[in-house]
Enzyme design. Sequence first.
Site, PDB file in Angstrom:
ATOM      1  N   ARG A  10       0.831  -1.211   0.000  1.00 44.64           N
ATOM      2  CA  ARG A  10       0.000   0.000   0.000  1.00 44.64           C
ATOM      3  C   ARG A  10       0.865   1.260   0.000  1.00 44.64           C
ATOM      4  O   ARG A  10       0.509   2.263  -0.599  1.00 44.64           O
ATOM      5  CB  ARG A  10      -0.953   0.007   1.200  1.00 44.64           C
ATOM      6  N   SER A  37      -4.902   4.721   5.724  1.00 46.07           N
ATOM      7  CA  SER A  37      -4.815   3.264   5.610  1.00 46.07           C
ATOM      8  C   SER A  37      -4.443   2.846   4.189  1.00 46.07           C
ATOM      9  O   SER A  37      -3.579   2.005   3.986  1.00 46.07           O
ATOM     10  CB  SER A  37      -6.152   2.624   5.994  1.00 46.07           C
ATOM     11  N   GLU A  58     -18.988   5.886  -0.065  1.00 48.43           N
ATOM     12  CA  GLU A  58     -18.307   5.282  -1.211  1.00 48.43           C
ATOM     13  C   GLU A  58     -19.103   5.438  -2.500  1.00 48.43           C
ATOM     14  O   GLU A  58     -18.536   5.617  -3.584  1.00 48.43           O
ATOM     15  CB  GLU A  58     -18.052   3.790  -0.945  1.00 48.43           C
ATOM     16  N   PHE A  83     -15.419  -2.771   0.545  1.00 45.62           N
ATOM     17  CA  PHE A  83     -16.514  -1.799   0.432  1.00 45.62           C
ATOM     18  C   PHE A  83     -16.615  -1.252  -0.994  1.00 45.62           C
ATOM     19  O   PHE A  83     -17.704  -1.026  -1.509  1.00 45.62           O
ATOM     20  CB  PHE A  83     -16.322  -0.648   1.423  1.00 45.62           C
ATOM     21  N   ARG A 167      -2.335  -4.629   2.196  1.00 49.84           N
ATOM     22  CA  ARG A 167      -1.896  -3.812   3.318  1.00 49.84           C
ATOM     23  C   ARG A 167      -0.488  -4.175   3.788  1.00 49.84           C
ATOM     24  O   ARG A 167       0.292  -3.309   4.202  1.00 49.84           O
ATOM     25  CB  ARG A 167      -2.880  -4.025   4.474  1.00 49.84           C
TER      26      ARG A 167
END
Lengths: 318, 276
Positions: A10, A37, A58, A83, A167
């Site tokens: 990321r 994040s 979103e 999401f 991540r």
Amino acid sequence: MELGEEIAQRTAFGQALVELGAEKPNMLVLDADVGPSTQTHLFGRAYPDRFIEVGIAEQNMVGIAAGLSTLGFVPWISTFAVFMTKRAGDQIRNSIAHPKANVKINGAYGGLPTGRAGATHSAIEDLAVMRAMPNMIIMDPADPREAAVCARLAMEIEGPVYLRTVRCPVPVIFPEHHKVEIGKAVKLHEGKDVAIISSGMMTPRALKAAEILEGQGVSARLLHMPTIKPIDIEAICDAAESIGAIVTVENHSIIGGLGGAVCEVVAEYAPCRVKRLGFPDVFLESGDDEVLFSRYSLDIAGIVSVAKALAEGGKKNK
Amino acid sequence: MAHEHDVGFLESVAHQIRTLIIDTAHTAGAGHTGGSLSEVEILTALYFSFLNVDPECPDWNERDRFILSKGHASLGYYVTLALKGYFPTDNLKTFDREDSTLQAHPDMHKCKGVDYSTGSLGQGLSIGVGIALGGLKKNQQFKTVVLLGDGECQEGQVWEAAMFAGSKHIPKLIAIVDYNKVQLSNKVDENLSLEPFAIKWEAFGWNVLSADGHNIADLLSVLSRASALSARGPVVIIANTIKGKGVSFMEGKYEWHGKAPNDQEYTAAKKELGSK
């Protein structure tokens, strides 16, 4: 970025956006409250006027990006893949994919590594959802380097691109001038006993597995698929025909992602045995990434053992 | 012709649109007749007076943008675009047919004059917000107008977009709600009431105006006020309309949400419209 160095994918992606932003003044980045994040906050710091925080909304983010794209902007939208692809799935389908909007989608926190967030936050089916949408190009980069290369490549494509990032730290396996071609596999290891086809963060560990297998007398061909769609039909068929046993390895459900795509190709053009490694139609749970990966044989030892079993016995089902 | 403010002329255009909606729906045996008839005067006021557009140059960079968020009411939209000169009215005969540029829901890549593809309800306002924001970033002067259905305002995304535009004071953005009070299966109030509707928009940071959505003079005056107000932030016009307006047996009936007239109904509808 040194070979073997472990860097969060990321972060590499976030830094790549900053580099691209310097070259492309029409590039914008939108995030839905998870910039720190997904690491798009790096772009936000570098270009505050070109970073749009939409809040935890979103669906609206997708539509705003679609609208911006009509004025020659190239917006990246970014949030957790889980999401992005479901909460805003209809918006991606109807406001981006069908109108072929020039919007780039970062599906962050792909698969299992979510910082112990568990079932609700683990995108196990994002590739399946996105793969079924016409006009969508899907990238699942292996390492930090390739994540940056894919971000750049996405900017060169006119139309929607879904780029999945993870991540956790992933070892750098590709050298500095690594190139990705849409729809082309990258052969990382040659072999004749079994073919391993992997994508995303599973590729570095599949590469280790191929090396270990060689030491154990099993010769494995490793194909990495940087693009899940379009997929490299030719490379899959060649593996199916010349080797006859394939293991797919992905940080995703075994339904509809890389394993699904390989099975579709093999079933239609070159039938052979395929063993899919991935999440077996289950929701994940919170806990340590590696402990959880090992439950599904998505660690190096698991890949070695499954590939070896297939190389030794699997072909008899042919 | 583009800025014709003669109300009588615009009323005759609206009548022509209404008649062609009935013709087109009947020919196709398909179409969302009720919601197309309720938007007629709104579209007339927009395309024949308010919007700065040029059918000869549909992609003109400085044009005002229009998004039909209630994409199922494409019938009224296509008829308006045809009369405005984007394509021959003869094309209307292909509406909803295989290979037609006039898909059931507007497709920006197939139909000239369509600024964005719509169909899945709730998405148009966000797109309009993005366009208005883009115009602001590029220092362009065009206005963005989004026409929403009332039932559509039950979608959560509409309020995400409203919250964003209101809190960021997005200028040159005008939403119009075709408040015909009837949705696919029932009256809006009986399915899920929007009221207090104006207060909701206000609370989301919008300037709220209301209009008689079938009165051209009122629409022109409200649009003009909206345009002035929109310099400082988004404006919504709640346009009170009647679903199926102009054909007595269609008015206020949810049964006419997604239905085309059969031969008998067609004859009756034409007789009513013709007598005006």
